[in-house]
Design a protein around this motif. Structure first.
Motif, PDB file in Angstrom:
ATOM      1  N   TYR A  60       0.826  -1.208   0.000  1.00 50.16           N
ATOM      2  CA  TYR A  60       0.000   0.000   0.000  1.00 50.16           C
ATOM      3  C   TYR A  60       0.864   1.264   0.000  1.00 50.16           C
ATOM      4  O   TYR A  60       0.646   2.176  -0.807  1.00 50.16           O
ATOM      5  N   THR A  61       1.830   1.323   0.919  1.00 51.22           N
ATOM      6  CA  THR A  61       2.613   2.553   1.032  1.00 51.22           C
ATOM      7  C   THR A  61       3.471   2.786  -0.209  1.00 51.22           C
ATOM      8  O   THR A  61       3.653   3.935  -0.618  1.00 51.22           O
ATOM      9  N   SER A  64       1.115   4.155  -2.877  1.00 50.42           N
ATOM     10  CA  SER A  64       0.752   5.535  -2.550  1.00 50.42           C
ATOM     11  C   SER A  64       1.922   6.481  -2.774  1.00 50.42           C
ATOM     12  O   SER A  64       1.734   7.610  -3.241  1.00 50.42           O
ATOM     13  N   CYS A  68       1.850   9.643  -5.321  1.00 48.04           N
ATOM     14  CA  CYS A  68       2.160  11.017  -4.899  1.00 48.04           C
ATOM     15  C   CYS A  68       3.298  11.609  -5.715  1.00 48.04           C
ATOM     16  O   CYS A  68       3.263  12.794  -6.074  1.00 48.04           O
ATOM     17  N   HIS A 115       4.849   8.584   3.393  1.00 48.65           N
ATOM     18  CA  HIS A 115       4.784   7.205   2.905  1.00 48.65           C
ATOM     19  C   HIS A 115       6.183   6.612   2.750  1.00 48.65           C
ATOM     20  O   HIS A 115       6.389   5.427   3.017  1.00 48.65           O
ATOM     21  N   PHE A 162      -3.214  10.223   2.683  1.00 44.22           N
ATOM     22  CA  PHE A 162      -3.512   9.848   1.298  1.00 44.22           C
ATOM     23  C   PHE A 162      -4.944  10.242   0.942  1.00 44.22           C
ATOM     24  O   PHE A 162      -5.200  10.732  -0.165  1.00 44.22           O
TER      25      PHE A 162
END
Length: 192
Positions: A60-61, A64, A68, A115, A162
């Motif tokens: 997930y990170t 993300s 970004c 993140h 997020f």
């Protein structure tokens, strides 16, 4: 500390510190942290291993973080110069010497930094923890429970940040559409 990091802290983070550390957000994070600390052994004992949860959070990170960074690149290279000028003319909520365009860039960069930091923390967890062990074993130390709570709070902050980035994108898109409608209306008036 490296010069770019110290400049980022001094000129970007520090003027926005009140927006980053809102009491309601901190209270929410502390409540979730307390819930993880208090109910963590019952919630995570039998079902979640360190490795499974950490790999999911790293996925997930990382996603993300990439999102970004891509958003930051797009924001830096906006093809519509009038829209950039419009954002630069709008004052910031964070500081009198900032503008809406710098706020937009900051939302992407801060979310990416948070993140990135979380990815590093999660890799350290994978490095030092037994990936097959339960997240909070039946017999656990306060140190382990504190570490799980801190990582949970950091991950929750990432989720919230997020979401804020997605909402910011939605607002920027809406503003762009509104500005296009105003331009078309002006063009129609001058064309008469």
């Amino acid at each position: 500390m490296t010069p770019p990091l110290s400049q980022y802290i001094k000129y970007e983070i520090w003027p926005r510190r009140r927006l980053l550390c809102r009491p309601a957000h901190l209270i929410f994070l502390l409540l979730i942290g307390a819930a993880v600390a208090w109910l963590g052994p019952a919630w995570f004992h039998a079902h979640s291993s360190v490795g499974d949860l950490t790999l999911g959070l790293i996925s997930y990170t990382s996603f993300s973080l990439g999102f970004c960074l891509a958003g930051l690149v797009v924001a830096l290279t906006l093809p519509d110069r009038d829209f950039v000028d419009f954002l630069i003319a709008c004052p910031s909520h964070a500081s009198h010497d900032k503008n809406a365009y710098s706020d937009l860039l900051f939302v992407f960069s801060w979310t990416a930094v948070v993140h990135w930091l979380t990815v590093i923390v999660l890799f350290l967890v994978m490095l030092f923890a037994d990936e097959r062990s339960p997240l909070v074993p039946a017999v656990h130390s306060w140190w382990r429970l504190g570490a799980v709570t801190a990582v949970a709070m950091l991950c929750l902050y990432c989720f919230m940040q997020f979401l804020l980035t997605l909402l910011t994108l939605s607002q920027i898109g809406e503003l762009y559409v509104d500005l296009r409608h105003v331009r078309r209306a002006k063009a129609a008036e001058t064309g008469r």
